[in-house]
Enzyme design. Structure first.
Site, PDB file in Angstrom:
ATOM      1  N   ASP A 139     -14.381   4.808 -32.903  1.00 19.13           N
ATOM      2  CA  ASP A 139     -14.066   3.640 -32.333  1.00 19.13           C
ATOM      3  C   ASP A 139     -14.693   3.097 -31.044  1.00 19.13           C
ATOM      4  O   ASP A 139     -15.010   4.144 -30.375  1.00 19.13           O
ATOM      5  CB  ASP A 139     -12.618   3.447 -32.316  1.00 19.13           C
ATOM      6  CG  ASP A 139     -12.150   1.925 -32.083  1.00 19.13           C
ATOM      7  OD1 ASP A 139     -12.634   0.974 -32.296  1.00 19.13           O
ATOM      8  OD2 ASP A 139     -10.928   1.862 -31.326  1.00 19.13           O
ATOM      9  N   ASN A 155     -11.518  -4.080 -42.212  1.00 24.95           N
ATOM     10  CA  ASN A 155     -12.734  -4.471 -41.470  1.00 24.95           C
ATOM     11  C   ASN A 155     -13.472  -5.615 -42.057  1.00 24.95           C
ATOM     12  O   ASN A 155     -14.470  -6.300 -41.479  1.00 24.95           O
ATOM     13  CB  ASN A 155     -13.667  -3.106 -41.427  1.00 24.95           C
ATOM     14  CG  ASN A 155     -13.248  -2.249 -40.239  1.00 24.95           C
ATOM     15  OD1 ASN A 155     -13.658  -0.988 -40.053  1.00 24.95           O
ATOM     16  ND2 ASN A 155     -12.364  -2.740 -39.256  1.00 24.95           N
TER      17      ASN A 155
END
Length: 238
Positions: free
Chosen positions: A19, A67
């Site tokens: 991330d 996503n």
């Protein structure tokens, strides 16, 4: 560097939530796509370092089921980076990496699915490290998939209701046959699992770092391994 690194307890299976690519780029006034490109470089470093340290299994969170909600241009860029990796996967074959892609691959473009099949087949004999790339992956969806498979067997009369247990669900996961995750590392400053390896991480040690993924390197990895080694894993015992 490898010779000077000594700890008495290494995780067999490490999961990494990669991330912070977008924030890394934003802090530098750069497009998010460049952050993902630098994140791809960090991914390569991470795989090699995990192999160097003797980690048997590494699962990286490349793209979640959620996503798809990102801007379409960003999604295309991520998929193109994956294509680039798969095209060059023979380099990882030379490094003795066995590659698997886990997740619901039905939503991917046909060319990408074919590339995944080729890479998995070409690396099946490699035994240096087992690499799982979680793509269009969601932990809840994975558990539901395993439950549906058990339900089908029950309805077909192959098993009794009492036979549906934790071991059967584990056997229906994408990671069937692999050890549960011992350590999960999340970069980027967030402190949550975000639907990653929910079943497999039931007793995993969790380490969250503020380092954005493009900056993550071998020293960061080693610090996480040392912190893992210092923890007491009681697994519900005393």
């Amino acid at each position: 560097m490898a010779k000077s690194f000594e700890i008495d307890k290494l995780p067999r299976h490490v999961g990494i939530i990669m991330d912070g690519n977008g924030r890394w780029a934003a802090h530098r006034g750069l497009p998010r796509s460049y952050g993902h490109k630098m994140g791809a470089d960090a991914f390569g470093r991470c795989v090699r370092h995990a192999k160097l340290r003797g980690i048997g299994y590494l699962t990286v969170y490349a793209f979640s089921t959620e996503n798809w909600n990102r801007p379409s241009e960003e999604v295309r860029g991520i998929m193109d980076l994956l294509r680039s990796y798969l095209k060059n996967a023979d380099n990882y074959k030379k490094e003795n990496v066995r590659t698997r892609v886990i997740g619901d691959l039905s939503q991917l473009d046909e060319d990408l699915r074919q590339m995944i099949v080729r890479v998995e087949e070409n690396s099946v004999a490699n035994d240096g490290i087992n690499l799982n790339i979680a793509l269009n992956y969601g932990g809840r969806d994975e558990i539901a998939k395993a439950a549906r498979e058990a339900a089908k067997r029950l309805m077909a009369g192959e098993i009794a209701l009492q036979q549906i247990d934790a071991a059967m669900i584990t056997g229906g996961l994408y990671t069937a046959g692999q050890p549960d995750v011992d350590l999960i590392i999340r970069t980027g400053g967030e402190s949550r699992l975000s639907n990653f390896l929910l079943w497999q991480s039931a007793y995993a040690e969790l380490i969250f770092t503020g380092t954005h993924w493009p900056d993550f390197n071998g020293e960061h990895f080693d610090r996480a391994l040392k912190e893992y080694a210092a923890r007491q894993r009681r697994m519900g015992g005393v």
